[in-house]
Design a protein around this motif. Structure first.
Motif, PDB file in Angstrom:
ATOM      1  N   GLU A  57       0.851  -1.093  -0.088  1.00  0.00           N
ATOM      2  CA  GLU A  57       0.075  -0.161  -0.195  1.00  0.00           C
ATOM      3  C   GLU A  57       0.863   1.139   0.108  1.00  0.00           C
ATOM      4  OE1 GLU A  57      -2.978   0.286   2.681  1.00  0.00           O
ATOM      5  OE2 GLU A  57      -4.398  -1.051   1.679  1.00  0.00           O
ATOM      6  N   ARG A  58       2.000   1.144   0.792  1.00  0.00           N
ATOM      7  CA  ARG A  58       2.778   2.567   0.905  1.00  0.00           C
ATOM      8  C   ARG A  58       3.350   2.705  -0.524  1.00  0.00           C
ATOM      9  NH1 ARG A  58       6.483   0.752   4.416  1.00  0.00           N
ATOM     10  NH2 ARG A  58       4.841   0.818   6.201  1.00  0.00           N
ATOM     11  N   ARG A  59       3.959   1.373  -1.314  1.00  0.00           N
ATOM     12  CA  ARG A  59       4.485   1.730  -2.562  1.00  0.00           C
ATOM     13  C   ARG A  59       3.606   2.259  -3.454  1.00  0.00           C
ATOM     14  NH1 ARG A  59       5.969  -3.661  -3.260  1.00  0.00           N
ATOM     15  NH2 ARG A  59       7.548  -3.467  -1.868  1.00  0.00           N
ATOM     16  N   GLN A  60       2.119   1.827  -3.411  1.00  0.00           N
ATOM     17  CA  GLN A  60       1.056   2.444  -4.199  1.00  0.00           C
ATOM     18  C   GLN A  60       0.880   3.929  -4.001  1.00  0.00           C
ATOM     19  OE1 GLN A  60      -2.936   1.856  -2.849  1.00  0.00           O
ATOM     20  NE2 GLN A  60      -3.684   1.546  -4.855  1.00  0.00           N
ATOM     21  N   VAL A  61       0.976   4.201  -2.703  1.00  0.00           N
ATOM     22  CA  VAL A  61       0.901   5.788  -2.480  1.00  0.00           C
ATOM     23  C   VAL A  61       1.907   6.608  -3.057  1.00  0.00           C
ATOM     24  CG1 VAL A  61       0.628   7.339  -0.582  1.00  0.00           C
ATOM     25  CG2 VAL A  61      -0.362   5.195  -0.403  1.00  0.00           C
ATOM     26  N   LEU A 101       2.580  16.925   0.952  1.00  0.00           N
ATOM     27  CA  LEU A 101       2.074  15.512   0.273  1.00  0.00           C
ATOM     28  C   LEU A 101       3.656  15.143  -0.146  1.00  0.00           C
ATOM     29  CD1 LEU A 101      -1.060  16.471  -1.843  1.00  0.00           C
ATOM     30  CD2 LEU A 101      -0.556  14.873   0.223  1.00  0.00           C
ATOM     31  N   GLU A 102       4.425  15.773  -0.686  1.00  0.00           N
ATOM     32  CA  GLU A 102       5.919  15.217  -1.156  1.00  0.00           C
ATOM     33  C   GLU A 102       6.698  14.672   0.142  1.00  0.00           C
ATOM     34  OE1 GLU A 102       6.996  17.872  -4.992  1.00  0.00           O
ATOM     35  OE2 GLU A 102       7.626  18.458  -3.160  1.00  0.00           O
ATOM     36  N   GLU A 103       6.418  15.175   1.369  1.00  0.00           N
ATOM     37  CA  GLU A 103       7.073  14.671   2.438  1.00  0.00           C
ATOM     38  C   GLU A 103       6.396  13.312   2.655  1.00  0.00           C
ATOM     39  OE1 GLU A 103       6.481  17.201   5.845  1.00  0.00           O
ATOM     40  OE2 GLU A 103       7.807  18.847   4.985  1.00  0.00           O
ATOM     41  N   GLN A 104       5.398  12.980   2.173  1.00  0.00           N
ATOM     42  CA  GLN A 104       4.560  11.584   2.639  1.00  0.00           C
ATOM     43  C   GLN A 104       4.894  10.604   1.055  1.00  0.00           C
ATOM     44  OE1 GLN A 104       2.787  10.800   4.953  1.00  0.00           O
ATOM     45  NE2 GLN A 104       3.249  13.043   6.086  1.00  0.00           N
ATOM     46  N   GLY A 105       5.734  11.186   0.388  1.00  0.00           N
ATOM     47  CA  GLY A 105       6.280  10.210  -0.711  1.00  0.00           C
ATOM     48  C   GLY A 105       5.353  10.189  -1.871  1.00  0.00           C
ATOM     49  N   ILE A 106       4.242  11.352  -2.088  1.00  0.00           N
ATOM     50  CA  ILE A 106       3.431  11.420  -3.051  1.00  0.00           C
ATOM     51  C   ILE A 106       4.111  12.380  -4.102  1.00  0.00           C
ATOM     52  CG2 ILE A 106       1.062  12.601  -3.757  1.00  0.00           C
ATOM     53  CD1 ILE A 106      -0.041  11.291  -1.136  1.00  0.00           C
ATOM     54  N   VAL A 107       3.842  11.844  -5.548  1.00  0.00           N
ATOM     55  CA  VAL A 107       4.530  12.746  -6.569  1.00  0.00           C
ATOM     56  C   VAL A 107       3.515  13.697  -7.038  1.00  0.00           C
ATOM     57  CG1 VAL A 107       5.235  12.580  -9.026  1.00  0.00           C
ATOM     58  CG2 VAL A 107       5.859  10.675  -7.460  1.00  0.00           C
ATOM     59  N   ILE A 108       3.717  14.714  -6.930  1.00  0.00           N
ATOM     60  CA  ILE A 108       3.093  16.253  -7.406  1.00  0.00           C
ATOM     61  C   ILE A 108       3.071  15.977  -8.992  1.00  0.00           C
ATOM     62  CG2 ILE A 108       2.286  18.488  -7.369  1.00  0.00           C
ATOM     63  CD1 ILE A 108       1.803  16.606  -4.872  1.00  0.00           C
ATOM     64  N   ALA A 109       2.130  15.764  -9.735  1.00  0.00           N
ATOM     65  CA  ALA A 109       2.182  15.903 -11.198  1.00  0.00           C
ATOM     66  C   ALA A 109       1.857  17.198 -11.757  1.00  0.00           C
ATOM     67  CB  ALA A 109       1.070  14.929 -11.762  1.00  0.00           C
ATOM     68  N   GLY A 110       1.314  18.125 -10.941  1.00  0.00           N
ATOM     69  CA  GLY A 110       0.985  19.480 -11.366  1.00  0.00           C
ATOM     70  C   GLY A 110       0.249  20.213 -10.555  1.00  0.00           C
ATOM     71  N   GLU A 111       0.331  21.475 -10.713  1.00  0.00           N
ATOM     72  CA  GLU A 111      -0.500  22.514 -10.063  1.00  0.00           C
ATOM     73  C   GLU A 111      -1.267  23.383 -10.845  1.00  0.00           C
ATOM     74  OE1 GLU A 111       1.483  25.140  -7.158  1.00  0.00           O
ATOM     75  OE2 GLU A 111       3.034  23.449  -6.761  1.00  0.00           O
ATOM     76  N   PRO A 121      -3.158  13.034 -14.185  1.00  0.00           N
ATOM     77  CA  PRO A 121      -2.629  12.319 -12.810  1.00  0.00           C
ATOM     78  C   PRO A 121      -3.964  11.257 -12.531  1.00  0.00           C
ATOM     79  CG  PRO A 121      -4.309  14.547 -12.876  1.00  0.00           C
ATOM     80  CD  PRO A 121      -3.809  14.107 -14.347  1.00  0.00           C
ATOM     81  N   ASP A 122      -3.421  10.624 -11.230  1.00  0.00           N
ATOM     82  CA  ASP A 122      -4.287   9.721 -10.528  1.00  0.00           C
ATOM     83  C   ASP A 122      -5.441  10.215  -9.863  1.00  0.00           C
ATOM     84  OD1 ASP A 122      -2.823   7.187 -11.329  1.00  0.00           O
ATOM     85  OD2 ASP A 122      -1.101   8.113 -10.417  1.00  0.00           O
ATOM     86  N   VAL A 123      -4.844  11.394  -9.119  1.00  0.00           N
ATOM     87  CA  VAL A 123      -6.076  11.921  -8.275  1.00  0.00           C
ATOM     88  C   VAL A 123      -5.835  13.743  -8.554  1.00  0.00           C
ATOM     89  CG1 VAL A 123      -6.703  12.348  -5.822  1.00  0.00           C
ATOM     90  CG2 VAL A 123      -5.874  10.203  -6.641  1.00  0.00           C
ATOM     91  N   VAL A 124      -6.970  14.317  -8.348  1.00  0.00           N
ATOM     92  CA  VAL A 124      -6.874  15.734  -8.342  1.00  0.00           C
ATOM     93  C   VAL A 124      -7.470  16.074  -7.024  1.00  0.00           C
ATOM     94  CG1 VAL A 124      -7.870  17.872  -9.423  1.00  0.00           C
ATOM     95  CG2 VAL A 124      -7.355  15.906 -10.855  1.00  0.00           C
ATOM     96  N   VAL A 125      -6.554  16.916  -6.351  1.00  0.00           N
ATOM     97  CA  VAL A 125      -7.145  17.523  -4.918  1.00  0.00           C
ATOM     98  C   VAL A 125      -7.589  18.971  -5.379  1.00  0.00           C
ATOM     99  CG1 VAL A 125      -6.465  18.429  -2.790  1.00  0.00           C
ATOM    100  CG2 VAL A 125      -5.440  16.088  -3.598  1.00  0.00           C
ATOM    101  N   MET A 126      -9.134  19.067  -5.180  1.00  0.00           N
ATOM    102  CA  MET A 126      -9.776  20.235  -5.765  1.00  0.00           C
ATOM    103  C   MET A 126     -10.353  21.054  -4.902  1.00  0.00           C
ATOM    104  SD  MET A 126     -10.910  21.421  -8.899  1.00  0.00           S
ATOM    105  CE  MET A 126     -11.074  20.032 -10.077  1.00  0.00           C
ATOM    106  N   ASP A 127     -10.052  22.443  -4.978  1.00  0.00           N
ATOM    107  CA  ASP A 127     -10.657  23.369  -4.240  1.00  0.00           C
ATOM    108  C   ASP A 127     -12.092  23.544  -4.923  1.00  0.00           C
ATOM    109  OD1 ASP A 127     -11.176  25.155  -2.117  1.00  0.00           O
ATOM    110  OD2 ASP A 127     -10.076  27.138  -3.433  1.00  0.00           O
TER     111      ASP A 127
END
Length: 231
Positions: free
Chosen positions: A13-17, A39-49, A65-71
């Protein structure tokens, strides 16, 4: 000695994250920068902003991207409209709303537009990573009090018995059991325990439910079930 099965699962799961690629969408530069760092500290790749809804839709086309964190609230194209557009052009990209608003109408609009998670900006980074992970798996993570408010609001509106007929016609008895448990806020592990089946079987049932009812995610399935009067 090898690790236990649970340790191996946790590592997987960690590898997946760590391999997840996330797009951050918010009109405040400072918030985006802070979130990127966390998020980068948690090992997540930021594909863009992206700073606007339009930019978010364009960036999803470019980087997938896999996931969009949306306002939610942004000038011009807001989060709900952007979510609707992203769901249409990139059905495999999941949208997780991260907002200051817990207004019932905002939550409902976002969920019905195709968002598969809804968290408030006061959530912990652990909650956010759990939400991103759940979204990537096609599951949903919504602040429990928000989920309760949404379903309460749906219950307060008139029931639609014709939906119940569709559910009974399309789903097997076991799928209806799973749907009822989803609508009661149970996650896959709890559903598996209650029905004495494996989490993988639960996941298969949910995929079938979504496909047969032609809906995007489990939160929409919960809303659908409550509207039908089945729950």
């Amino acid at each position: 000695m090898g690790g236990s099965a649970s340790e191996e699962l946790e590592t997987a799961e960690r590898r997946q994250v760590e391999s997840l690629r996330v797009l951050i969408v918010d009109d405040h530069d400072l918030f985006r920068t802070g979130l990127r760092n966390l998020l980068e500290e948690q090992g997540i790749v930021i594909a863009g902003e992206a700073g606007t809804g339009q930019e978010a839709v364009r960036t999803v086309r470019e980087v997938a991207p896999d996931v969009v964190v949306m306002d939610l609230n942004m000038p011009e194209m807001g989060g709900v409209e952007a979510t609707r557009a992203i769901t249409a052009i990139a059905p495999l990209t999941r949208v997780l709303m991260l907002t200051i608003s817990d207004q019932d109408s905002d939550v409902m609009d976002a969920i019905l537009a195709g968002a598969c998670g809804y968290l408030l900006k006061d959530a912990s980074i652990q909650d956010l990573v759990a939400g991103i992970r759940a979204a990537a798996r096609g599951e949903s993570l919504i602040s429990p009090h928000i989920a309760a408010k949404v379903l309460q609001r749906v219950r307060a509106t008139s029931a639609q018995p014709e939906i119940a007929e569709t559910i009974r016609a399309e789903l097997s008895d076991r799928e209806i059991e799973v749907l009822k448990l989803i609508a009661n806020g149970k996650d896959n592990a709890l559903i598996a325990a209650e029905l004495h089946i494996s989490p993988k079987t639960v996941k298969n049932h949910i995929s079938n439910i979504l496909m047969k009812l032609q809906i995007d995610n489990r939160i929409q399935a919960a809303v659908y079930a409550v509207r039908s009067g089945l729950v």
